[in-house]
Design a protein around this motif. Sequence first.
Motif, PDB file in Angstrom:
ATOM      1  N   LYS A 139      -1.584   8.287 -16.970  1.00  0.00           N
ATOM      2  CA  LYS A 139      -0.280   8.272 -16.204  1.00  0.00           C
ATOM      3  C   LYS A 139      -0.580   7.158 -15.025  1.00  0.00           C
ATOM      4  CE  LYS A 139       1.706  10.856 -13.539  1.00  0.00           C
ATOM      5  NZ  LYS A 139       1.833  10.276 -12.216  1.00  0.00           N
ATOM      6  N   THR A 140      -1.399   7.638 -14.142  1.00  0.00           N
ATOM      7  CA  THR A 140      -1.552   7.137 -12.787  1.00  0.00           C
ATOM      8  C   THR A 140      -2.374   5.897 -12.844  1.00  0.00           C
ATOM      9  OG1 THR A 140      -1.528   9.226 -11.659  1.00  0.00           O
ATOM     10  CG2 THR A 140      -2.141   7.498 -10.368  1.00  0.00           C
ATOM     11  N   GLY A 141      -1.705   4.752 -12.602  1.00  0.00           N
ATOM     12  CA  GLY A 141      -2.321   3.446 -12.626  1.00  0.00           C
ATOM     13  C   GLY A 141      -2.146   2.518 -13.682  1.00  0.00           C
ATOM     14  N   THR A 142      -1.773   3.338 -14.884  1.00  0.00           N
ATOM     15  CA  THR A 142      -1.661   2.875 -16.269  1.00  0.00           C
ATOM     16  C   THR A 142      -0.132   2.734 -16.634  1.00  0.00           C
ATOM     17  OG1 THR A 142      -3.782   3.576 -16.867  1.00  0.00           O
ATOM     18  CG2 THR A 142      -2.274   3.049 -18.511  1.00  0.00           C
ATOM     19  N   LEU A 143       0.540   3.799 -16.651  1.00  0.00           N
ATOM     20  CA  LEU A 143       2.107   3.657 -16.884  1.00  0.00           C
ATOM     21  C   LEU A 143       2.853   3.469 -15.599  1.00  0.00           C
ATOM     22  CD1 LEU A 143       2.402   6.280 -19.629  1.00  0.00           C
ATOM     23  CD2 LEU A 143       2.492   3.944 -19.970  1.00  0.00           C
ATOM     24  N   THR A 144       2.179   4.016 -14.305  1.00  0.00           N
ATOM     25  CA  THR A 144       2.768   3.857 -13.167  1.00  0.00           C
ATOM     26  C   THR A 144       1.993   2.929 -12.350  1.00  0.00           C
ATOM     27  OG1 THR A 144       1.446   5.522 -12.254  1.00  0.00           O
ATOM     28  CG2 THR A 144       3.501   6.153 -13.369  1.00  0.00           C
ATOM     29  N   LYS A 145       2.433   2.299 -11.134  1.00  0.00           N
ATOM     30  CA  LYS A 145       1.865   1.479 -10.381  1.00  0.00           C
ATOM     31  C   LYS A 145       0.585   1.953  -9.655  1.00  0.00           C
ATOM     32  CE  LYS A 145       6.223  -0.896  -9.422  1.00  0.00           C
ATOM     33  NZ  LYS A 145       7.241  -1.165  -8.386  1.00  0.00           N
ATOM     34  N   GLY A 146       0.369   3.517  -9.464  1.00  0.00           N
ATOM     35  CA  GLY A 146      -0.829   3.888  -9.048  1.00  0.00           C
ATOM     36  C   GLY A 146      -0.638   3.993  -7.709  1.00  0.00           C
ATOM     37  N   GLN A 147       0.428   3.494  -6.838  1.00  0.00           N
ATOM     38  CA  GLN A 147       0.431   3.541  -5.290  1.00  0.00           C
ATOM     39  C   GLN A 147       1.840   4.371  -5.194  1.00  0.00           C
ATOM     40  OE1 GLN A 147       0.671  -0.614  -4.380  1.00  0.00           O
ATOM     41  NE2 GLN A 147      -1.766  -0.628  -4.274  1.00  0.00           N
ATOM     42  N   PRO A 148       1.832   5.253  -4.224  1.00  0.00           N
ATOM     43  CA  PRO A 148       3.046   6.144  -3.986  1.00  0.00           C
ATOM     44  C   PRO A 148       4.163   5.323  -3.426  1.00  0.00           C
ATOM     45  CG  PRO A 148       1.280   6.753  -2.458  1.00  0.00           C
ATOM     46  CD  PRO A 148       0.697   6.083  -3.583  1.00  0.00           C
ATOM     47  N   GLU A 149       5.093   5.412  -3.630  1.00  0.00           N
ATOM     48  CA  GLU A 149       6.520   4.962  -3.050  1.00  0.00           C
ATOM     49  C   GLU A 149       7.474   5.413  -2.577  1.00  0.00           C
ATOM     50  OE1 GLU A 149       8.175   1.733  -5.400  1.00  0.00           O
ATOM     51  OE2 GLU A 149       5.969   0.554  -5.689  1.00  0.00           O
ATOM     52  N   VAL A 150       8.317   5.572  -1.294  1.00  0.00           N
ATOM     53  CA  VAL A 150       9.456   6.236  -1.105  1.00  0.00           C
ATOM     54  C   VAL A 150      10.458   6.246  -2.103  1.00  0.00           C
ATOM     55  CG1 VAL A 150      11.025   6.831   0.676  1.00  0.00           C
ATOM     56  CG2 VAL A 150       8.639   6.603   1.342  1.00  0.00           C
ATOM     57  N   THR A 151      10.960   7.264  -2.899  1.00  0.00           N
ATOM     58  CA  THR A 151      11.624   7.162  -3.822  1.00  0.00           C
ATOM     59  C   THR A 151      13.263   7.742  -3.341  1.00  0.00           C
ATOM     60  OG1 THR A 151      10.910   8.988  -4.802  1.00  0.00           O
ATOM     61  CG2 THR A 151      10.408   6.903  -5.703  1.00  0.00           C
ATOM     62  N   GLN A 152      13.149   8.777  -2.270  1.00  0.00           N
ATOM     63  CA  GLN A 152      14.388   9.301  -1.824  1.00  0.00           C
ATOM     64  C   GLN A 152      14.146   9.749  -0.072  1.00  0.00           C
ATOM     65  OE1 GLN A 152      15.656  12.117  -4.308  1.00  0.00           O
ATOM     66  NE2 GLN A 152      17.612  12.624  -3.277  1.00  0.00           N
ATOM     67  N   VAL A 153      15.116   9.341   0.603  1.00  0.00           N
ATOM     68  CA  VAL A 153      15.328   9.521   1.950  1.00  0.00           C
ATOM     69  C   VAL A 153      16.450  10.304   2.070  1.00  0.00           C
ATOM     70  CG1 VAL A 153      15.602   8.794   4.362  1.00  0.00           C
ATOM     71  CG2 VAL A 153      14.183   7.389   2.839  1.00  0.00           C
ATOM     72  N   MET A 154      16.282  11.779   2.511  1.00  0.00           N
ATOM     73  CA  MET A 154      17.261  12.562   2.622  1.00  0.00           C
ATOM     74  C   MET A 154      17.418  13.215   4.087  1.00  0.00           C
ATOM     75  SD  MET A 154      17.653  16.171   0.451  1.00  0.00           S
ATOM     76  CE  MET A 154      17.675  15.324  -1.322  1.00  0.00           C
ATOM     77  N   PRO A 155      18.407  12.599   4.880  1.00  0.00           N
ATOM     78  CA  PRO A 155      18.696  13.094   6.175  1.00  0.00           C
ATOM     79  C   PRO A 155      19.534  14.558   6.155  1.00  0.00           C
ATOM     80  CG  PRO A 155      19.961  11.140   5.632  1.00  0.00           C
ATOM     81  CD  PRO A 155      18.978  11.324   4.604  1.00  0.00           C
ATOM     82  N   LEU A 156      19.161  15.347   7.083  1.00  0.00           N
ATOM     83  CA  LEU A 156      19.827  16.524   7.086  1.00  0.00           C
ATOM     84  C   LEU A 156      20.334  16.893   8.176  1.00  0.00           C
ATOM     85  CD1 LEU A 156      17.067  18.788   5.082  1.00  0.00           C
ATOM     86  CD2 LEU A 156      19.321  17.673   4.219  1.00  0.00           C
ATOM     87  N   ASN A 157      19.598  16.530   9.275  1.00  0.00           N
ATOM     88  CA  ASN A 157      20.127  16.787  10.618  1.00  0.00           C
ATOM     89  C   ASN A 157      20.035  15.474  11.623  1.00  0.00           C
ATOM     90  OD1 ASN A 157      21.107  19.545  10.528  1.00  0.00           O
ATOM     91  ND2 ASN A 157      18.956  19.681  10.131  1.00  0.00           N
ATOM     92  N   CYS A 158      20.178  14.379  10.940  1.00  0.00           N
ATOM     93  CA  CYS A 158      20.169  13.192  11.558  1.00  0.00           C
ATOM     94  C   CYS A 158      20.423  12.067  10.521  1.00  0.00           C
ATOM     95  CB  CYS A 158      18.807  12.787  12.148  1.00  0.00           C
ATOM     96  SG  CYS A 158      17.247  12.775  10.831  1.00  0.00           S
ATOM     97  N   THR A 159      20.489  10.745  11.150  1.00  0.00           N
ATOM     98  CA  THR A 159      20.862   9.537  10.098  1.00  0.00           C
ATOM     99  C   THR A 159      19.632   9.154   9.447  1.00  0.00           C
ATOM    100  OG1 THR A 159      20.367   7.883  11.825  1.00  0.00           O
ATOM    101  CG2 THR A 159      22.511   8.759  11.618  1.00  0.00           C
ATOM    102  N   ALA A 210       2.029   6.406  11.827  1.00  0.00           N
ATOM    103  CA  ALA A 210       1.420   5.083  12.183  1.00  0.00           C
ATOM    104  C   ALA A 210       0.143   4.887  12.048  1.00  0.00           C
ATOM    105  CB  ALA A 210       2.113   4.728  13.509  1.00  0.00           C
ATOM    106  N   HIS A 211      -0.615   5.676  12.429  1.00  0.00           N
ATOM    107  CA  HIS A 211      -2.121   5.673  12.516  1.00  0.00           C
ATOM    108  C   HIS A 211      -2.786   6.255  11.336  1.00  0.00           C
ATOM    109  CE1 HIS A 211      -1.678   3.854  16.376  1.00  0.00           C
ATOM    110  NE2 HIS A 211      -0.842   5.085  17.024  1.00  0.00           N
ATOM    111  N   SER A 212      -2.211   6.728  10.212  1.00  0.00           N
ATOM    112  CA  SER A 212      -2.924   7.360   9.276  1.00  0.00           C
ATOM    113  C   SER A 212      -2.916   6.414   8.163  1.00  0.00           C
ATOM    114  CB  SER A 212      -1.833   8.490   8.690  1.00  0.00           C
ATOM    115  OG  SER A 212      -2.496   8.918   7.272  1.00  0.00           O
ATOM    116  N   THR A 213      -4.195   6.293   7.415  1.00  0.00           N
ATOM    117  CA  THR A 213      -4.344   5.491   6.245  1.00  0.00           C
ATOM    118  C   THR A 213      -4.117   6.166   4.947  1.00  0.00           C
ATOM    119  OG1 THR A 213      -6.719   6.561   6.217  1.00  0.00           O
ATOM    120  CG2 THR A 213      -6.190   4.360   7.513  1.00  0.00           C
ATOM    121  N   HIS A 214      -3.404   7.404   5.067  1.00  0.00           N
ATOM    122  CA  HIS A 214      -3.078   8.299   3.908  1.00  0.00           C
ATOM    123  C   HIS A 214      -2.096   7.443   2.938  1.00  0.00           C
ATOM    124  CE1 HIS A 214      -1.730  11.337   1.117  1.00  0.00           C
ATOM    125  NE2 HIS A 214      -2.822  12.021   1.553  1.00  0.00           N
ATOM    126  N   PRO A 215      -2.257   7.382   1.620  1.00  0.00           N
ATOM    127  CA  PRO A 215      -1.288   6.630   0.719  1.00  0.00           C
ATOM    128  C   PRO A 215       0.089   7.033   0.971  1.00  0.00           C
ATOM    129  CG  PRO A 215      -3.111   7.145  -0.583  1.00  0.00           C
ATOM    130  CD  PRO A 215      -3.284   7.936   0.866  1.00  0.00           C
TER     131      PRO A 215
END
Length: 721
Positions: free
Chosen positions: A405-425, A438-443
């Motif tokens: 799956k990962t990197g073959t059927l999918t792009k292999g890089q995580p993307e934001v697929t949903q932004v769900m604000p609850l108590n802000c915009t 900002a300073h993290s290198t985590h995917p």
Amino acid sequence: MNREIDESTHADTLKAYAIEGMDCSSCARTLENHLKQHPSVDEVSVQFASAKMRIRHRNSSAEIMEEVKKVGYKATELNRTRGKRENQPSQARHTDLQLWASSFLIVIGFALSIWTASNLPPLMFALAILLSGWKPAVSAYYALKSRNLDMNVLMTAAVVGAMFIGEWLEGAMVVWLFALGNRLQTGSMRKTRGSIESLLEITPDEAWVKQGDTVKAMPIENVWIGDTIVVKPGERIPLDGEILEGDTTVNQAPITGESMPVDKRQGDPVFAGSVNEHSSMIVKVTRLAEDTTLARIIHMVEEAQEKKAPMEAFVDRFARIYTPIVFILALVVMGGPPLLLGGAWSEWFYRGLELLVIACPCALVISTPVAIVSAIGSAAKQGVLIKGGAALEKAAVVDTAAFDKTGTLTKGQPEVTQVMPLNCTADELLQIASALEAHSTHPIAQAILHEAANRQVIPLNVKTGQTSAGRGVQAHMNGQDYYAGNVKWLEEIGISLQPYEDQIADLRQQGQTIVGVASKVKLLGLIGVSDTVRDTAAHTLQALQASGVSRLVMLTGDHADAARRVADQLQVTSYAAELLPEDKVEAIRQQQAEGRQVAMIGDGINDAPALATADLGIAMGGAGTDTAMETADVVLMADHLEKLPYTIQLSRKALRIIKQNIWFSLLVKFAALLLIFPGWLTLWMAVLSDTGAALLVILNSMRLLRTSGSEMDGSKVTVTS
């Protein structure tokens, strides 16, 4: 320092030579047997399909080339670093002159035979036989000497027999047609072999090497790893390397088969043979000339073209039995009826000569290797490396495709697929989250930063921050503390999540990784991150099914929710999640136990055991992965899933053509045999049937050279029967 090595240093090493003048695989066997008898030769292998000889010898190259010349062929040593021919002699012009001279003599002889009863016509025919038949006669001598009953022996015997019974015109026509057929075959085979030869010419011979403030042109063989080279706009990149300076676009179609240029910047890899399209760049060399990705592709393709497929090996075995049987039958036909039944010697001797010609299995033997060479060469130009005839045959019968799956059927890089604000915009949520990450290198952090940039959201200013490995990050901004991390950690630090359990469960159900963003007192919102499906994946799987791959299986180490989401999107036949490498192996074995022919498609590293277990291992993105190029049966040099249907279609087309060639060759032989005994077949017609069939088989195989990826891409595949 010059890296050129004296020839004496290379004594007793395996060398490669290009061979000119071979007409079929039996010629290769004759040359091989002749050289094996030489005391200075330790090992030799001659391949007709690629017209190459690999030999380990202790004498000079000149002596080896002289030995090859004795047998009637020409050898040219191949350049050690790139496989280029240093000198490429051609016999075509010489052969053409002989054919024209023979034609002239035959026409004059025939005209004289009508107008006069002198001895001039037989003399003209004899000269024509000598001109066209000298080379086959020399080759026949060496074939007999090496105990090989090849086509040159059979044809020479037929011509000598024709002269013996006074059929001078027949003999001249036989040898002329034989020479013409060989000339046409050689020209066609040169085009077939040229399917990969063109790649040899695209690497520049020199590189612009930066030495201090100066730039100097140097042969690429003298450039070392770590040297710095300059590549100007429009130039081909001479060596593999890494960009030190310069932003540009590079056309790397010869390596990966990609139709569109690829953007490149500092730190990106570049490959020898690709074209720098825009700006100048400075590149640090990472591979020597003989070890570039292109050089290794060419080497692997040449090796693949020389590997015999199971069907080819069977045909070779059949031909080795068939030829001596028909040869003995020809001798029986020559002597049996006259001795036992009182038949006319001249009549049965003539029929025996026809059988000698029919005994040549040239079209049959050539039927498989030409198709394999054409298919592998055609695939290489499309960025698909097929490692031999066996892999080609396997790909043609695959009915089940198992995907990582990962990197073959999918792009292999995580993307934001949903932004769900609850108590802000939504923008406020991303402002806080991107500031924290900002300073993290985590995917996952990089995915959030990328989403904020896409929405043109500017992060807040961070005063102080602290990371909790594997859990999340916290920081002080705008006078208060903020947190971003997994929901379990947020609960541990006292953030109440109970009011939002439905939203969290919904994201989990979709297989998304959840990042919660909170202040000290409340949950501000949720961000769903997941590895998204490739844009071309759905079209590719549909095209595979249209190609006859009926079962599509997804095997992944990812958790079940993520696997189910991708499986539902792509509508695969079945899937299995949370698998270790050994579990993937077991899953493939289960499919094989059900009688399925399984192809495994993965990245060639963590999927290596599964690739090796499957009937056919297909690795993605081989241009940047040594492991992929070494472990798989088929390598998609670019990271393009849509090349899969093309590969399967090409393999099936190649197998169809091979079967067509074999049946056509056998039917022509059978028809010719049936026509001999009623006396309807003449000697020259027998030659025409043999050489004509061989030529038609080559031309049929050459159709594979015109098979392009655009005909069989992931979105539009035409299935032909």
